[in-house]
Design a protein around this motif. Structure first.
Motif, PDB file in Angstrom:
ATOM      1  N   LEU A  49      -7.477 -22.067 -28.459  1.00 55.32           N
ATOM      2  CA  LEU A  49      -7.687 -20.806 -27.754  1.00 55.32           C
ATOM      3  C   LEU A  49      -7.642 -19.681 -28.769  1.00 55.32           C
ATOM      4  O   LEU A  49      -6.636 -19.484 -29.453  1.00 55.32           O
ATOM      5  N   GLY A  50      -8.754 -18.957 -28.896  1.00 50.88           N
ATOM      6  CA  GLY A  50      -8.822 -17.862 -29.855  1.00 50.88           C
ATOM      7  C   GLY A  50      -9.277 -16.582 -29.199  1.00 50.88           C
ATOM      8  O   GLY A  50      -9.526 -16.523 -27.992  1.00 50.88           O
ATOM      9  N   ALA A  51      -9.405 -15.535 -30.013  1.00 58.64           N
ATOM     10  CA  ALA A  51      -9.773 -14.229 -29.478  1.00 58.64           C
ATOM     11  C   ALA A  51     -11.205 -14.198 -28.965  1.00 58.64           C
ATOM     12  O   ALA A  51     -11.527 -13.431 -28.052  1.00 58.64           O
ATOM     13  N   VAL A  52     -12.087 -15.025 -29.546  1.00 59.29           N
ATOM     14  CA  VAL A  52     -13.503 -14.965 -29.173  1.00 59.29           C
ATOM     15  C   VAL A  52     -14.026 -16.260 -28.572  1.00 59.29           C
ATOM     16  O   VAL A  52     -15.126 -16.287 -28.021  1.00 59.29           O
ATOM     17  N   GLU A  53     -13.263 -17.358 -28.657  1.00 63.01           N
ATOM     18  CA  GLU A  53     -13.767 -18.637 -28.162  1.00 63.01           C
ATOM     19  C   GLU A  53     -12.632 -19.517 -27.652  1.00 63.01           C
ATOM     20  O   GLU A  53     -11.462 -19.343 -28.036  1.00 63.01           O
ATOM     21  N   ILE A  54     -12.995 -20.462 -26.794  1.00 62.04           N
ATOM     22  CA  ILE A  54     -12.090 -21.503 -26.311  1.00 62.04           C
ATOM     23  C   ILE A  54     -12.796 -22.842 -26.502  1.00 62.04           C
ATOM     24  O   ILE A  54     -13.981 -22.975 -26.192  1.00 62.04           O
ATOM     25  N   ASN A  55     -12.081 -23.812 -27.030  1.00 63.31           N
ATOM     26  CA  ASN A  55     -12.651 -25.141 -27.199  1.00 63.31           C
ATOM     27  C   ASN A  55     -11.614 -26.174 -26.794  1.00 63.31           C
ATOM     28  O   ASN A  55     -10.415 -25.997 -27.045  1.00 63.31           O
ATOM     29  N   TYR A  56     -12.075 -27.233 -26.163  1.00 63.78           N
ATOM     30  CA  TYR A  56     -11.171 -28.290 -25.717  1.00 63.78           C
ATOM     31  C   TYR A  56     -11.968 -29.581 -25.592  1.00 63.78           C
ATOM     32  O   TYR A  56     -13.197 -29.569 -25.438  1.00 63.78           O
ATOM     33  N   LEU A  57     -11.265 -30.690 -25.675  1.00 62.06           N
ATOM     34  CA  LEU A  57     -11.908 -31.986 -25.502  1.00 62.06           C
ATOM     35  C   LEU A  57     -12.282 -32.180 -24.046  1.00 62.06           C
ATOM     36  O   LEU A  57     -11.494 -31.898 -23.144  1.00 62.06           O
ATOM     37  N   ASP A  58     -13.494 -32.663 -23.827  1.00 63.81           N
ATOM     38  CA  ASP A  58     -13.983 -32.892 -22.476  1.00 63.81           C
ATOM     39  C   ASP A  58     -15.150 -33.871 -22.560  1.00 63.81           C
ATOM     40  O   ASP A  58     -15.752 -34.045 -23.630  1.00 63.81           O
ATOM     41  N   LYS A  59     -15.478 -34.508 -21.460  1.00 65.02           N
ATOM     42  CA  LYS A  59     -16.624 -35.420 -21.439  1.00 65.02           C
ATOM     43  C   LYS A  59     -17.882 -34.649 -21.073  1.00 65.02           C
ATOM     44  O   LYS A  59     -17.884 -33.826 -20.141  1.00 65.02           O
ATOM     45  N   ARG A  60     -18.947 -34.916 -21.817  1.00 65.12           N
ATOM     46  CA  ARG A  60     -20.237 -34.289 -21.544  1.00 65.12           C
ATOM     47  C   ARG A  60     -21.328 -35.338 -21.543  1.00 65.12           C
ATOM     48  O   ARG A  60     -21.153 -36.426 -22.084  1.00 65.12           O
ATOM     49  N   ASN A  61     -22.473 -34.989 -20.977  1.00 66.41           N
ATOM     50  CA  ASN A  61     -23.563 -35.936 -20.781  1.00 66.41           C
ATOM     51  C   ASN A  61     -24.472 -35.960 -22.014  1.00 66.41           C
ATOM     52  O   ASN A  61     -25.101 -34.943 -22.332  1.00 66.41           O
ATOM     53  N   PRO A  62     -24.589 -37.111 -22.710  1.00 61.86           N
ATOM     54  CA  PRO A  62     -25.456 -37.183 -23.891  1.00 61.86           C
ATOM     55  C   PRO A  62     -26.925 -36.910 -23.580  1.00 61.86           C
ATOM     56  O   PRO A  62     -27.648 -36.377 -24.429  1.00 61.86           O
ATOM     57  N   VAL A  63     -27.366 -37.273 -22.380  1.00 63.50           N
ATOM     58  CA  VAL A  63     -28.761 -37.036 -22.001  1.00 63.50           C
ATOM     59  C   VAL A  63     -29.050 -35.536 -21.926  1.00 63.50           C
ATOM     60  O   VAL A  63     -30.118 -35.065 -22.338  1.00 63.50           O
ATOM     61  N   LEU A  64     -28.099 -34.771 -21.413  1.00 67.71           N
ATOM     62  CA  LEU A  64     -28.279 -33.319 -21.353  1.00 67.71           C
ATOM     63  C   LEU A  64     -28.352 -32.713 -22.754  1.00 67.71           C
ATOM     64  O   LEU A  64     -29.088 -31.746 -22.986  1.00 67.71           O
ATOM     65  N   SER A  65     -27.609 -33.288 -23.681  1.00 66.68           N
ATOM     66  CA  SER A  65     -27.683 -32.812 -25.069  1.00 66.68           C
ATOM     67  C   SER A  65     -29.093 -32.983 -25.619  1.00 66.68           C
ATOM     68  O   SER A  65     -29.620 -32.098 -26.304  1.00 66.68           O
ATOM     69  N   ILE A  66     -29.703 -34.123 -25.323  1.00 63.00           N
ATOM     70  CA  ILE A  66     -31.072 -34.386 -25.781  1.00 63.00           C
ATOM     71  C   ILE A  66     -32.057 -33.432 -25.108  1.00 63.00           C
ATOM     72  O   ILE A  66     -32.943 -32.864 -25.761  1.00 63.00           O
ATOM     73  N   ILE A  67     -31.905 -33.240 -23.795  1.00 61.79           N
ATOM     74  CA  ILE A  67     -32.836 -32.387 -23.050  1.00 61.79           C
ATOM     75  C   ILE A  67     -32.794 -30.953 -23.580  1.00 61.79           C
ATOM     76  O   ILE A  67     -33.845 -30.337 -23.835  1.00 61.79           O
ATOM     77  N   TRP A  68     -31.587 -30.419 -23.788  1.00 61.09           N
ATOM     78  CA  TRP A  68     -31.486 -29.047 -24.287  1.00 61.09           C
ATOM     79  C   TRP A  68     -32.014 -28.934 -25.706  1.00 61.09           C
ATOM     80  O   TRP A  68     -32.617 -27.913 -26.074  1.00 61.09           O
ATOM     81  N   SER A  69     -31.814 -29.964 -26.510  1.00 62.09           N
ATOM     82  CA  SER A  69     -32.341 -29.953 -27.881  1.00 62.09           C
ATOM     83  C   SER A  69     -33.864 -30.016 -27.893  1.00 62.09           C
ATOM     84  O   SER A  69     -34.501 -29.501 -28.821  1.00 62.09           O
ATOM     85  N   LEU A  70     -34.447 -30.646 -26.903  1.00 56.46           N
ATOM     86  CA  LEU A  70     -35.903 -30.697 -26.817  1.00 56.46           C
ATOM     87  C   LEU A  70     -36.483 -29.320 -26.515  1.00 56.46           C
ATOM     88  O   LEU A  70     -37.556 -28.964 -27.009  1.00 56.46           O
ATOM     89  N   PHE A  71     -35.793 -28.545 -25.702  1.00 55.31           N
ATOM     90  CA  PHE A  71     -36.252 -27.188 -25.404  1.00 55.31           C
ATOM     91  C   PHE A  71     -36.219 -26.329 -26.673  1.00 55.31           C
ATOM     92  O   PHE A  71     -37.237 -25.789 -27.090  1.00 55.31           O
TER      93      PHE A  71
END
Length: 262
Positions: free
Chosen positions: A134-156
């Protein structure tokens, strides 16, 4: 979430979660990493999260390639114009290009083998690591995400897949250089003319020496976002499993292996 931080209380850590992204060790195929370095110097090191080395090699590739006319020579050779391919090369830049290109492949291969060994030692040590930042400008945490969505957004747009999994350094780098490649190759202008049916004009406005960078850029963005989504999911599952075992599982709980019935 836990309060563990990577404060050098362990010799090796498997991962580190910061506001800029999640960096982790995991097993990689050194031949695949070396192949990406051959496709575009710097990409292999970026896959290893060796950012400064990767940025330096990437910048070297762009500057020296353009001045040596390597991409332009490749295009002429693809067309069968061998004499033009030889004539267009600038040897003053080309002789600097070759050693660094080979170094990038060799170093990424060597580094992958070393990091695989470090991962195996870190896995055996199995020290806890921070999973929430947790920082002043961003928040990051471990979570599960969909690999297919990663590919789709990268294609755009390459880089959006990295933003989806909070891999900010790579995302900003990929998006920034994509804008540069688009601008100098005139690919967006060519697409507009192509939609209007002006094929000859679309072909004439293209700058092939810059256009040839784009396929590797797209391929890397797709591969990097997919692989890191998969590995982040594995890391999340391991961390959650360890947390549940430590805080909720009874100390007397044991799994007894049954005998196989013949």
């Amino acid at each position: 979430m836990n309060n563990y931080t990577n404060d050098n209380t362990a010799r090796r850590y498997k991962a580190h979660v910061s506001t800029l992204g999640t960096t982790q060790l995991h097993l990689r195929n050194p031949y695949i990493i070396a192949w990406w370095s051959a496709a575009f110097p710097g990409f292999g090191h970026l896959l290893l999260s060796k950012y400064l080395r990767g940025y330096a090699l990437f910048l070297w590739e762009v500057v020296v390639n353009i001045n040596a006319h390597v991409n332009l020579s490749m295009i002429y050779s693809f067309q069968g114009n061998i004499d033009m391919a030889k004539d267009v090369l600038n040897t003053r830049w080309l002789l600097m290009y070759i050693p660094v290109y080979i170094f990038g492949i060799w170093d990424s291969y060597r580094t992958t083998i070393d990091m695989n060994r470090v991962y195996l030692l870190a896995e055996r040590e199995d020290h806890r690591f921070n999973s929430f930042a947790l920082g002043a400008v961003e928040i990051n945490y471990l979570d599960k995400r969909n690999p297919v969505l990663s590919i789709i957004w990268s294609l755009f747009i390459p880089g959006l897949g990295q933003l989806y999994i909070h891999r900010l350094l790579t995302a900003l780098f990929v998006i920034g250089w994509l804008v540069i490649f688009y601008y100098y190759s005139h690919v967006q202008e060519a697409v507009s003319l192509l939609v209007l049916g002006k094929v000859k004009e679309a072909t004439s406005v293209l700058k092939p020496e810059w256009l040839l960078f784009i396929p590797s850029h797209y391929g890397f963005a797709l591969y990097d976002s997919y692989i890191n989504t998969v590995e982040n999911n594995k890391l999340f599952e391991k961390e959650l499993r360890a947390h549940l075992q430590e805080n909720y599982q009874s100390t007397g709980f044991k799994i007894l292996k049954g005998q196989k019935v013949m």
